[in-house]
Write a protein that holds these residues in place. Structure first.
Motif, short mmCIF file in Angstrom:
data_model
loop_
_atom_site.label_atom_id
_atom_site.label_comp_id
_atom_site.label_asym_id
_atom_site.label_seq_id
_atom_site.Cartn_x
_atom_site.Cartn_y
_atom_site.Cartn_z
N UNK A 126 -68.97 13.70 63.41
CA UNK A 126 -68.83 12.35 62.85
C UNK A 126 -67.97 11.46 63.75
N UNK A 127 -66.93 12.05 64.33
CA UNK A 127 -66.07 11.28 65.22
C UNK A 127 -66.81 10.88 66.49
N UNK A 128 -67.66 11.78 67.00
CA UNK A 128 -68.46 11.47 68.18
C UNK A 128 -69.38 10.28 67.90
N UNK A 129 -70.07 10.33 66.75
CA UNK A 129 -70.99 9.26 66.38
C UNK A 129 -70.25 7.93 66.25
N UNK A 130 -69.14 7.94 65.54
CA UNK A 130 -68.38 6.71 65.32
C UNK A 130 -67.88 6.11 66.62
N UNK A 131 -67.37 6.96 67.50
CA UNK A 131 -66.83 6.47 68.78
C UNK A 131 -67.91 5.84 69.64
N UNK A 132 -69.09 6.45 69.67
CA UNK A 132 -70.18 5.91 70.48
C UNK A 132 -70.73 4.63 69.87
N UNK A 133 -70.85 4.58 68.56
CA UNK A 133 -71.39 3.39 67.91
C UNK A 133 -70.45 2.20 68.02
N UNK A 134 -69.18 2.46 68.26
CA UNK A 134 -68.24 1.36 68.47
C UNK A 134 -68.58 0.55 69.72
N UNK A 135 -69.40 1.12 70.62
CA UNK A 135 -69.81 0.38 71.82
C UNK A 135 -71.00 -0.53 71.55
#
Length: 358
Positions: free
Chosen positions: A201-210
């Motif tokens: 979930x943290x990976x997804x959130x961090x990437x989507x922040x871009x």
């Protein structure tokens, strides 16, 4: 000639499917044997490849041992019944054992150094072992290296043409930016003890922040928090989506390499390494490997950096440089099978000649 091909993994379907079609088009007799792996069977059905299932699935170490013994026994029976000229597979002990037991030519391919148990069971009995030239282990005199990757058997420009309609299949416009994230279930024998991401979930959130969208493809379950990110596309169309993606990040070395040979930067996250992903990083800058304790943090940081400074021309140039060094792996596979059949034919003719003279 009569050829047996065994399939243990969905990627093996892709590796051999163009070879199967070429051999059948030349009116050779091809028999495909497989385990009961749902995704592999789905792909075989999609490509219209007939097959025999030799053993059911297994999801524990005990079932794995019992299942392998049953599978080997069934391969023995098939080889005895079909009397092939050549048997071929990727890293499969059963075909190496069958080739010795029934004096049949075997053509064994592998690209996975850390499949230590399977390699130890197969290599001593194999006639030839064919590896990419970046394979980091020395197998000895029976090893033949070639300038390619397994993934170039089906994603070389001679074999693959991207279909942009895949974008509308997942609700994307050509201008939309997106990432494909891959999770594995770690049930394969060579994956035991390995791990990848700690917090998907943290990976997804961090990437989507871009500003990108993230699509997840997974062998098993997906954390509930990101279940809605599952990839809504048919498995045989995933490679088309990888071609148009801005980035691949995941626990699959195969998919990281597939992305790379398509010109999409790949990030491989796993406690284990591969010779081919190492080469794709060190020689071509198309894959980035993260295997240490802080692998997730480092991988996400690199992924964000790639997305922030994205330049498709850079990745296309790197891909072209790689392709200039590598071959169409399917042509190599067909050549080695034909070569093995010719060896068997020469041996049989020599044996008949000796018998006639006596």
């Amino acid at each position: 000639m009569r050829v047996i091909i065994t399939i243990q993994h969905p990627a093996h379907v892709h590796f051999f499917r163009h070879t199967i079609r070429a051999l059948q088009a030349a009116e050779h007799d091809v028999h495909v044997l497989t385990r009961e792996r749902p995704m592999a069977l789905l792909l075989l059905d999609h490509y219209g490849i007939e097959y025999d299932v030799l053993t059911g699935p297994f999801d524990s170490p005990v079932k794995m041992v019992v299942g392998q013994l049953r599978y080997e026994y069934n391969v023995f029976k098939a080889v005895r019944r079909l009397d092939p000229d050549v048997i071929t597979a990727i890293g499969e002990p059963a075909i190496a054992h069958s080739s010795t037991l029934f004096d049949v030519e075997s053509v064994l391919f592998t690209d996975t150094e850390h499949a230590t148990l399977g390699n130890a069971l197969a290599f001593p009995f194999a006639r030839r072992v064919y590896t990419p030239d970046c394979y980091e282990d020395d197998i000895g005199s029976k090893q033949v290296r070639y300038p390619g990757y397994h993934e170039l058997a089906y994603l070389h420009p001679n074999r693959f043409e991207p279909d942009p309609s895949v974008l509308s299949d997942v609700g994307l416009d050509p201008a939309d930016r997106f990432v494909v994230l891959r999770l594995v279930d770690w049930n394969a024998a060579h994956d035991v003890g390995d791990s990848g991401f700690e917090d998907v979930a943290d990976v997804v959130e961090s990437l989507e922040d871009t500003g990108v969208r993230v699509f997840i493809t997974a062998e098993g379950g997906v954390p509930e928090a990101v279940e809605d990110h599952r990839l809504p596309v048919e498995p045989h169309r995933v490679h088309h989506l990888l071609y148009y993606a801005d980035l691949f990040i995941g626990e699959s070395a195969t998919m990281a390499t597939e992305s790379a040979v398509l010109g999409t930067p790949g990030i491989f996250v796993s406690t284990s390494r591969r010779g081919y992903t190492n080469e794709l990083e060190e020689r071509y800058g198309l894959v980035f490997n993260f295997s240490g304790q802080d692998r997730q943090t480092q991988a996400v940081t690199r992924g964000i950096s790639i997305l922030d400074d994205y330049d498709q021309e850079t990745w296309d140039d790197r891909r072209e440089r790689m392709l200039a060094d590598k071959i169409d792996t399917t042509q190599f596979i067909i050549g080695r099978i034909t070569e093995a059949a010719d060896r068997r034919d020469r041996v049989e003719r020599s044996s008949r000649d000796r018998a006639a003279r006596s």
